[in-house]
Design an enzyme around this catalytic site. Sequence first.
Site, PDB file in Angstrom:
ATOM      1  N   ILE A  42       4.108   8.588  -1.618  1.00  0.00           N
ATOM      2  CA  ILE A  42       5.050   7.538  -1.917  1.00  0.00           C
ATOM      3  C   ILE A  42       4.404   6.261  -2.053  1.00  0.00           C
ATOM      4  O   ILE A  42       3.775   5.633  -1.628  1.00  0.00           O
ATOM      5  CB  ILE A  42       5.832   7.262  -0.713  1.00  0.00           C
ATOM      6  CG1 ILE A  42       5.335   7.093   0.585  1.00  0.00           C
ATOM      7  CG2 ILE A  42       6.790   8.796  -0.767  1.00  0.00           C
ATOM      8  CD1 ILE A  42       6.352   7.024   1.764  1.00  0.00           C
ATOM      9  N   ASN A  62      -4.429   5.947  -2.954  1.00  0.00           N
ATOM     10  CA  ASN A  62      -3.940   4.775  -2.080  1.00  0.00           C
ATOM     11  C   ASN A  62      -4.936   3.863  -2.244  1.00  0.00           C
ATOM     12  O   ASN A  62      -6.039   4.060  -1.825  1.00  0.00           O
ATOM     13  CB  ASN A  62      -3.569   5.405  -0.765  1.00  0.00           C
ATOM     14  CG  ASN A  62      -3.515   4.223   0.429  1.00  0.00           C
ATOM     15  OD1 ASN A  62      -4.560   3.196   0.268  1.00  0.00           O
ATOM     16  ND2 ASN A  62      -2.802   4.574   1.162  1.00  0.00           N
ATOM     17  N   MET A  79       1.000  -1.368  -0.008  1.00  0.00           N
ATOM     18  CA  MET A  79      -0.070  -0.158   0.004  1.00  0.00           C
ATOM     19  C   MET A  79       0.939   1.305   0.070  1.00  0.00           C
ATOM     20  O   MET A  79       1.895   1.189   0.419  1.00  0.00           O
ATOM     21  CB  MET A  79      -0.845  -0.264   1.496  1.00  0.00           C
ATOM     22  CG  MET A  79      -1.936  -1.105   1.241  1.00  0.00           C
ATOM     23  SD  MET A  79      -3.233  -0.752   0.052  1.00  0.00           S
ATOM     24  CE  MET A  79      -4.165   0.558   1.285  1.00  0.00           C
ATOM     25  N   CYS A  80       0.296   2.205  -0.403  1.00  0.00           N
ATOM     26  CA  CYS A  80       1.141   3.468  -0.521  1.00  0.00           C
ATOM     27  C   CYS A  80       0.739   4.453   0.618  1.00  0.00           C
ATOM     28  O   CYS A  80       0.026   3.994   1.321  1.00  0.00           O
ATOM     29  CB  CYS A  80       0.671   4.326  -1.895  1.00  0.00           C
ATOM     30  SG  CYS A  80       0.970   3.124  -3.463  1.00  0.00           S
ATOM     31  N   GLN A  81       1.341   5.672   0.774  1.00  0.00           N
ATOM     32  CA  GLN A  81       1.127   6.361   1.456  1.00  0.00           C
ATOM     33  C   GLN A  81       0.927   7.874   0.964  1.00  0.00           C
ATOM     34  O   GLN A  81       1.661   8.368  -0.103  1.00  0.00           O
ATOM     35  CB  GLN A  81       2.372   6.618   2.408  1.00  0.00           C
ATOM     36  CG  GLN A  81       2.851   5.441   3.374  1.00  0.00           C
ATOM     37  CD  GLN A  81       2.314   5.309   4.648  1.00  0.00           C
ATOM     38  OE1 GLN A  81       2.026   6.431   5.417  1.00  0.00           O
ATOM     39  NE2 GLN A  81       2.222   4.161   5.151  1.00  0.00           N
TER      40      GLN A  81
END
Lengths: 250, 250
Positions: free
Chosen positions: B75, B105, B1-3
């Site tokens: 990110i 996300n 997973m992204c932030q």
Amino acid sequence: MCQLLGMNANTPTDVMFSFTGLATRAQEHKDGFGIAFFEDRGVRLFVDHYSARQSPVAELLQRCPIRSQNVIAHIRKATQGHTALENTHPFMRELWGRYWVFAHNGDLKGFEPRLHGAFRPVGDTDSERAFCWLMQELAKAHASVPALPELTRTLGELMPQLHARGTFNCLLSNGQALWAHGSTRLYWLQRRHPFRATRLRDEDLTVDFAQLTTPQDRVAVIATEPLTADEEWTAFEPGELRMFIDGAPA
Amino acid sequence: MCQLLGMNANTPTDVMFSFTGLATRAQEHKDGFGIAFFEDRGVRLFVDHYSARQSPVAELLQRCPIRSQNVIAHIRKATQGHTALENTHPFMRELWGRYWVFAHNGDLKGFEPRLHGAFRPVGDTDSERAFCWLMQELAKAHASVPALPELTRTLGELMPQLHARGTFNCLLSNGQALWAHGSTRLYWLQRRHPFRATRLRDEDLTVDFAQLTTPQDRVAVIATEPLTADEEWTAFEPGELRMFIDGAPA
């Protein structure tokens, strides 16, 4: 007047020698600069309303060069539009699932095209209006991305209409090729094997490309003024459009 | 997973304290990062397929902070699409003469919307497809830029359709406001007078905002996880959409 720099190469290439030549002229072109690097379909676009001499972004690019096959750079002396980020070239839009990058040198006085399509200017320059009009007319001419010679043919019909409205030196790329249109001042050259050393015209800087290249490398450089003192630059005829692909004029 | 990280403020504000908190997590989110700063109508968009820990661009931003009223950062840990520049958030398009910036996300498995309009993905992520669909549907819903509450109403009809397809935490801004949609993990807080010192959760870094602000300043920060240890973060409800304007939830 602004200064343009374009690079088209058959392998990811460092443009910073030429960009240094351009930045040297930033003293008198102090209203911002921008540079776009294609990496395959992606684009890194750096814009700054500081001059290319003072900008920390330009300093970063000198320190960590980005290799690219298609580069468009611009240093700006404002003629129309106030000095703001949204007026800083190059401009970018998406069409047919590809990013398109555009920079212009010149003046299109009173150019107010009918923009009924999907491309509207964010800033207030004649250049961005011209780019939006080009994108709109390309989108009208082709339902999806055509072959490159087709694109050149369509651009060959559209660009004279802009050229007729004033001074229209421009660079355009979609990451596959780079198109350059000359109006008053635009030069190009090709570097290829055998490479040799060359010296910037405005700065005491020499690069020996023979040390940095392989015999297969091919690079075309397009600029408002010849950047080097000891190479043969070819002037664009007024109204001349050229497509560059893989470091060669098509 | 992204932030995700978003910031909306009533005065140009330095986001680098929060970005440092985000970059600390880049170790495990190493497939690129991006950050977009609005400056009035203009946007500076920095993308890199290096992690926010290693990227020279991130280092430049730490050194020369850019003040902005609307920031969106991301990110990435790749779930769909290969690691390439064109797949790096945030994505940007122009609509109604304004740039729009979007980061996502989550995962929208098998989301293949009909994109018949003027917005096509350049890369191959579900996120960019969702963004193109949002832009297309906004353009269909309004002939020109509507008032912000109208926009929020339209987004309130569109985003649940994406939320229904999977995990859809997202940030969206056009430089006038910032919209955040929570699905599984998204938090926000507001900082305003009286400001005080606060400490990053993942890094030994404290900032005393009282030293850096005026009593009129107001900042909203939105992030995938609370970035600070000693402030009250509010979780988004699943399916909750919020507009932030001038540093406050609307």
